[in-house]
Design a protein around this motif. Structure first.
Motif, PDB file in Angstrom:
ATOM      1  N   CYS A 195       0.839  -1.200   0.000  1.00 29.11           N
ATOM      2  CA  CYS A 195       0.000   0.000   0.000  1.00 29.11           C
ATOM      3  C   CYS A 195       0.877   1.254   0.000  1.00 29.11           C
ATOM      4  O   CYS A 195       2.091   1.175   0.194  1.00 29.11           O
ATOM      5  CB  CYS A 195      -0.925   0.008   1.219  1.00 29.11           C
ATOM      6  SG  CYS A 195      -0.060   0.172   2.793  1.00 29.11           S
ATOM      7  N   ALA A 196       0.271   2.403  -0.199  1.00 34.26           N
ATOM      8  CA  ALA A 196       1.016   3.664  -0.246  1.00 34.26           C
ATOM      9  C   ALA A 196       1.769   3.916   1.062  1.00 34.26           C
ATOM     10  O   ALA A 196       2.910   4.388   1.050  1.00 34.26           O
ATOM     11  CB  ALA A 196       0.068   4.821  -0.542  1.00 34.26           C
ATOM     12  N   LYS A 197       1.155   3.589   2.203  1.00 31.37           N
ATOM     13  CA  LYS A 197       1.812   3.795   3.496  1.00 31.37           C
ATOM     14  C   LYS A 197       3.034   2.890   3.632  1.00 31.37           C
ATOM     15  O   LYS A 197       4.046   3.291   4.200  1.00 31.37           O
ATOM     16  CB  LYS A 197       0.834   3.526   4.649  1.00 31.37           C
ATOM     17  CG  LYS A 197      -0.221   4.586   4.803  1.00 31.37           C
ATOM     18  CD  LYS A 197      -1.124   4.274   5.979  1.00 31.37           C
ATOM     19  CE  LYS A 197      -2.170   5.356   6.152  1.00 31.37           C
ATOM     20  NZ  LYS A 197      -3.059   5.093   7.282  1.00 31.37           N
ATOM     21  N   CYS A 198       2.925   1.676   3.100  1.00 29.35           N
ATOM     22  CA  CYS A 198       4.046   0.735   3.165  1.00 29.35           C
ATOM     23  C   CYS A 198       5.204   1.236   2.304  1.00 29.35           C
ATOM     24  O   CYS A 198       6.368   1.141   2.692  1.00 29.35           O
ATOM     25  CB  CYS A 198       3.605  -0.650   2.703  1.00 29.35           C
ATOM     26  SG  CYS A 198       2.277  -1.351   3.710  1.00 29.35           S
ATOM     27  N   LYS A 199       4.883   1.784   1.136  1.00 32.78           N
ATOM     28  CA  LYS A 199       5.919   2.306   0.245  1.00 32.78           C
ATOM     29  C   LYS A 199       6.599   3.519   0.866  1.00 32.78           C
ATOM     30  O   LYS A 199       7.819   3.670   0.767  1.00 32.78           O
ATOM     31  CB  LYS A 199       5.321   2.640  -1.121  1.00 32.78           C
ATOM     32  CG  LYS A 199       4.913   1.392  -1.892  1.00 32.78           C
ATOM     33  CD  LYS A 199       4.233   1.721  -3.191  1.00 32.78           C
ATOM     34  CE  LYS A 199       3.783   0.430  -3.871  1.00 32.78           C
ATOM     35  NZ  LYS A 199       2.936   0.690  -5.030  1.00 32.78           N
ATOM     36  N   LYS A 200       5.841   4.381   1.527  1.00 30.51           N
ATOM     37  CA  LYS A 200       6.407   5.552   2.193  1.00 30.51           C
ATOM     38  C   LYS A 200       7.306   5.111   3.352  1.00 30.51           C
ATOM     39  O   LYS A 200       8.372   5.681   3.582  1.00 30.51           O
ATOM     40  CB  LYS A 200       5.275   6.458   2.690  1.00 30.51           C
ATOM     41  CG  LYS A 200       5.731   7.660   3.483  1.00 30.51           C
ATOM     42  CD  LYS A 200       6.531   8.648   2.652  1.00 30.51           C
ATOM     43  CE  LYS A 200       6.836   9.902   3.467  1.00 30.51           C
ATOM     44  NZ  LYS A 200       7.839  10.736   2.844  1.00 30.51           N
ATOM     45  N   THR A 201       6.873   4.081   4.071  1.00 26.31           N
ATOM     46  CA  THR A 201       7.679   3.543   5.172  1.00 26.31           C
ATOM     47  C   THR A 201       9.009   3.039   4.636  1.00 26.31           C
ATOM     48  O   THR A 201      10.069   3.335   5.205  1.00 26.31           O
ATOM     49  CB  THR A 201       6.920   2.425   5.905  1.00 26.31           C
ATOM     50  OG1 THR A 201       5.742   2.984   6.489  1.00 26.31           O
ATOM     51  CG2 THR A 201       7.771   1.786   6.988  1.00 26.31           C
ATOM     52  N   GLN A 202       8.973   2.296   3.541  1.00 24.17           N
ATOM     53  CA  GLN A 202      10.206   1.770   2.959  1.00 24.17           C
ATOM     54  C   GLN A 202      11.122   2.917   2.526  1.00 24.17           C
ATOM     55  O   GLN A 202      12.334   2.876   2.770  1.00 24.17           O
ATOM     56  CB  GLN A 202       9.910   0.853   1.772  1.00 24.17           C
ATOM     57  CG  GLN A 202      11.173   0.233   1.197  1.00 24.17           C
ATOM     58  CD  GLN A 202      10.923  -0.933   0.276  1.00 24.17           C
ATOM     59  OE1 GLN A 202       9.789  -1.370   0.101  1.00 24.17           O
ATOM     60  NE2 GLN A 202      11.966  -1.444  -0.314  1.00 24.17           N
ATOM     61  N   LYS A 203      10.551   3.949   1.924  1.00 19.05           N
ATOM     62  CA  LYS A 203      11.344   5.105   1.501  1.00 19.05           C
ATOM     63  C   LYS A 203      12.006   5.766   2.705  1.00 19.05           C
ATOM     64  O   LYS A 203      13.193   6.094   2.660  1.00 19.05           O
ATOM     65  CB  LYS A 203      10.450   6.103   0.764  1.00 19.05           C
ATOM     66  CG  LYS A 203      11.157   7.343   0.277  1.00 19.05           C
ATOM     67  CD  LYS A 203      10.163   8.286  -0.423  1.00 19.05           C
ATOM     68  CE  LYS A 203      10.799   9.606  -0.791  1.00 19.05           C
ATOM     69  NZ  LYS A 203      11.151  10.434   0.381  1.00 19.05           N
ATOM     70  N   ASN A 204      11.266   5.943   3.790  1.00 19.28           N
ATOM     71  CA  ASN A 204      11.824   6.567   4.993  1.00 19.28           C
ATOM     72  C   ASN A 204      12.931   5.716   5.603  1.00 19.28           C
ATOM     73  O   ASN A 204      13.943   6.243   6.062  1.00 19.28           O
ATOM     74  CB  ASN A 204      10.724   6.822   6.026  1.00 19.28           C
ATOM     75  CG  ASN A 204       9.840   7.999   5.651  1.00 19.28           C
ATOM     76  OD1 ASN A 204      10.026   8.634   4.624  1.00 19.28           O
ATOM     77  ND2 ASN A 204       8.844   8.272   6.475  1.00 19.28           N
ATOM     78  N   VAL A 205      12.743   4.410   5.623  1.00 18.43           N
ATOM     79  CA  VAL A 205      13.761   3.507   6.171  1.00 18.43           C
ATOM     80  C   VAL A 205      15.030   3.575   5.316  1.00 18.43           C
ATOM     81  O   VAL A 205      16.139   3.686   5.844  1.00 18.43           O
ATOM     82  CB  VAL A 205      13.230   2.054   6.270  1.00 18.43           C
ATOM     83  CG1 VAL A 205      14.364   1.080   6.537  1.00 18.43           C
ATOM     84  CG2 VAL A 205      12.161   1.955   7.347  1.00 18.43           C
TER      85      VAL A 205
END
Length: 76
Positions: A10-20
């Motif tokens: 999901c979009a939140k998961c992709k944003k989390t990966q980007k932040n990590v």
């Protein structure tokens, strides 16, 4: 260091990966970042709401997007 991003894409998961990824890069640490989409594996960690972040087997967050600064604090 092994960092797992728990989520189905999901979009939140992709944003989390980007932040990590950004936090790891800024901190200059050597980390293997793995995307985990298998719902059974995610549930094995006790995470019922994604996204989640697991560092070396320890669940750091579930159900919200961690900030880059928050992730960096876990890397020390």
């Amino acid at each position: 260091m092994k960092i797992e991003i728990l989520g189905t894409g999901c979009a939140k998961c992709k944003k989390t990966q980007k932040n990590v990824e950004e936090a790891v890069s800024e901190a200059g640490v050597d980390a293997e970042i793995i995307k985990v989409a298998d719902i059974n594996t995610i549930m094995d960690y006790g995470v019922m709401i994604t996204p989640g972040v697991v560092i070396d087997g320890d669940v750091k967050v579930a159900g919200k997007i961690p900030s880059v600064e928050e992730v960096k604090s876990w890397l020390g």
